[in-house]
Write a protein that holds these residues in place. Sequence first.
Motif, short mmCIF file in Angstrom:
data_model
loop_
_atom_site.label_atom_id
_atom_site.label_comp_id
_atom_site.label_asym_id
_atom_site.label_seq_id
_atom_site.Cartn_x
_atom_site.Cartn_y
_atom_site.Cartn_z
N GLU A 149 32.54 57.01 70.88
CA GLU A 149 33.61 57.69 70.15
C GLU A 149 33.68 57.09 68.75
N HIS A 150 32.95 57.67 67.83
CA HIS A 150 32.90 57.13 66.48
C HIS A 150 33.50 58.12 65.49
N THR A 151 33.87 57.61 64.34
CA THR A 151 34.39 58.45 63.27
C THR A 151 33.21 58.98 62.43
N ASN A 152 33.52 59.85 61.50
CA ASN A 152 32.46 60.43 60.67
C ASN A 152 32.99 60.68 59.26
N PHE A 153 33.56 59.64 58.66
CA PHE A 153 34.16 59.78 57.35
C PHE A 153 33.10 59.82 56.25
N CYS A 154 33.33 60.70 55.29
CA CYS A 154 32.60 60.68 54.03
C CYS A 154 33.39 59.75 53.11
N ILE A 155 32.72 58.73 52.59
CA ILE A 155 33.43 57.65 51.92
C ILE A 155 33.16 57.68 50.42
N GLY A 156 34.24 57.66 49.65
CA GLY A 156 34.13 57.56 48.21
C GLY A 156 34.57 56.20 47.72
N VAL A 157 34.10 55.83 46.53
CA VAL A 157 34.46 54.56 45.91
C VAL A 157 34.77 54.82 44.44
N ALA A 158 35.35 53.82 43.79
CA ALA A 158 35.74 53.96 42.38
C ALA A 158 34.60 53.52 41.47
N GLY A 159 34.51 54.20 40.32
CA GLY A 159 33.58 53.80 39.28
C GLY A 159 34.32 53.63 37.97
N TYR A 160 33.82 52.76 37.11
CA TYR A 160 34.52 52.41 35.87
C TYR A 160 33.58 52.57 34.68
N PRO A 161 33.61 53.74 34.01
CA PRO A 161 32.74 53.94 32.85
C PRO A 161 32.96 52.93 31.74
N GLU A 162 34.14 52.31 31.70
CA GLU A 162 34.42 51.30 30.67
C GLU A 162 34.55 49.90 31.28
N LYS A 163 34.05 49.72 32.51
CA LYS A 163 34.01 48.42 33.19
C LYS A 163 35.35 48.07 33.81
N HIS A 164 35.31 47.58 35.03
CA HIS A 164 36.51 47.06 35.68
C HIS A 164 36.98 45.84 34.90
N PHE A 165 38.28 45.74 34.69
CA PHE A 165 38.80 44.71 33.80
C PHE A 165 38.55 43.29 34.31
N GLU A 166 38.29 43.13 35.61
CA GLU A 166 38.06 41.79 36.15
C GLU A 166 36.57 41.41 36.14
N ALA A 167 35.70 42.36 35.84
CA ALA A 167 34.27 42.06 35.81
C ALA A 167 33.93 41.34 34.51
N PRO A 168 33.08 40.30 34.57
CA PRO A 168 32.75 39.57 33.34
C PRO A 168 31.94 40.40 32.36
N ASN A 169 31.21 41.39 32.85
CA ASN A 169 30.43 42.27 31.98
C ASN A 169 30.11 43.55 32.75
N PHE A 170 29.62 44.56 32.01
CA PHE A 170 29.38 45.85 32.65
C PHE A 170 28.30 45.77 33.71
N ASN A 171 27.25 44.99 33.46
CA ASN A 171 26.14 44.93 34.42
C ASN A 171 26.58 44.33 35.74
N THR A 172 27.46 43.34 35.71
CA THR A 172 27.98 42.77 36.95
C THR A 172 28.81 43.80 37.71
N ASP A 173 29.65 44.52 36.98
CA ASP A 173 30.46 45.57 37.59
C ASP A 173 29.55 46.64 38.21
N PHE A 174 28.50 47.00 37.49
CA PHE A 174 27.57 48.02 37.95
C PHE A 174 26.83 47.56 39.20
N LYS A 175 26.51 46.29 39.26
CA LYS A 175 25.81 45.75 40.43
C LYS A 175 26.62 45.96 41.70
N TRP A 176 27.93 45.75 41.62
CA TRP A 176 28.78 45.93 42.81
C TRP A 176 28.92 47.40 43.17
N LEU A 177 28.96 48.27 42.17
CA LEU A 177 28.99 49.69 42.46
C LEU A 177 27.71 50.12 43.18
N LYS A 178 26.59 49.65 42.71
CA LYS A 178 25.31 49.99 43.33
C LYS A 178 25.26 49.49 44.77
#
Length: 318
Positions: free
Chosen positions: A169-198
Motif C-alpha cells: 500500500e504505497h502512495t504515488n505523489f508527484c513531487i515538486g520542489v522550489a527553485g531560486y533564479p536569484e539564489k536562495h538567500f542562505e546559499a553561499p553562491n549560486f552554484n552551491t544552491d544549484f547543486k542542491w536543486l540538482k
Amino acid sequence: MKIVDHIKNAKGRTLFSFELLPPPKGQGIQSIFNTMDELMEFKPPFIDVTYHREDYLYKEHSNGLLERVSYRKRPGTVAICAAIMNKYKVDAVPHLICGGFTKEETENALIDLNFLGIDNVLVLRGDARKGDPDFIPTPEGHAYATDLLQQVLDMNQGKYLHEDVVSSEHTNFCIGVAGYPEKHFEAPNFNTDFKWLKKKVEMGAEFIVTQMFFNVDKYKEFVIKCREHDIHVPIIPGLKPLTTKKQLITLPKIFHLDIPEDLSDAVDQCKTNADVRKVGEEWLVQQCKELIDFGVPVLHFYTMSNPGPTKKIVARLA
C-alpha cells in the motif's frame, strides 16, 4: 492528475495556475471560495495551497515569569485542499514544510492526502519562525527539504516509519520542489544552491516552481543552466504583480530578490496605489508575454489570496 500530466496534455499550450493562502483563523471556507470564484474562469488545472507553521506568543503569569505558548494563525492546508477539489473539481497542490512537523505528523498528513486522492505535493523546508534568527528544525522533524523529499519518496515505495517490511500500500505523489533564479538567500553562491536543486531532481522531484522574480532574463538563465546540467523537469515560473510602493522594500527583504531599476523608478513616480497597480500590471503582463514566447509550461501566480490584480493580468493573456 499529476502536474506533469497536466503539462503533457496541454501539448505546448501555456497553462495558468494560482497559489492561495489559508485564511486567518476565524474566517470560514467561503473566503477561499470567494477567491476561487474570481479565478475559475481561467480554467486552472491546479491550485497551490500554502502551509503556515505555528507561531509563539509570550504569556505573562502573576509571578512575572513569561511562558512561551504555541498557537496557530490559520486553518489546515489538507482540509482546504479537500474543499477546493470537492467544489471545483481541480487538483489541489498542498505545500509540505519541515518546520512545525515531526516525521510522524508528516506521514499522517501524507496518508490523509493520499486518501483524499491528492496526487501532488510541493516539498519545502519552510521559513524560520517569527522571532527566530535562523531556521530551527522541529524536534523529531526534518532539517532540510531533501530529508522531507526522501520521506515522500519512501512512502511512494511503500516504506513507512517504524515498519520493517515494505508495504504494498504505497502512495504515488508527484513531487515538486522550489527553485531560486536569484539564489536562495542562505546559499553561499549560486552554484552551491544549484547543486542542491540538482540533487532533489536526481532523487525524484518531478517539477520545479520558482521563487517570484521581476527580471525575465534571470529566469531564462536559470532554465538554460538547468538544461545544460541535465535537469529536464518542468520549471514553472512563480509570478506576482507589484501593488504598493511599500513592496519595493518588503519584497526584497522577505523574498531576497532584486527589483529592476526601471520598475522601481516607475513605481517611485506613482502618486497613488492605483497608479502602482497599473505599473505593476503592465510590467507583469510584459513578463508573461516574454515567458509564453520562451515556452514556459505554466504561469503560476502568487495571489496572496487577493485575486483582483492577478485576474486583470490573466484576462489580458487568456
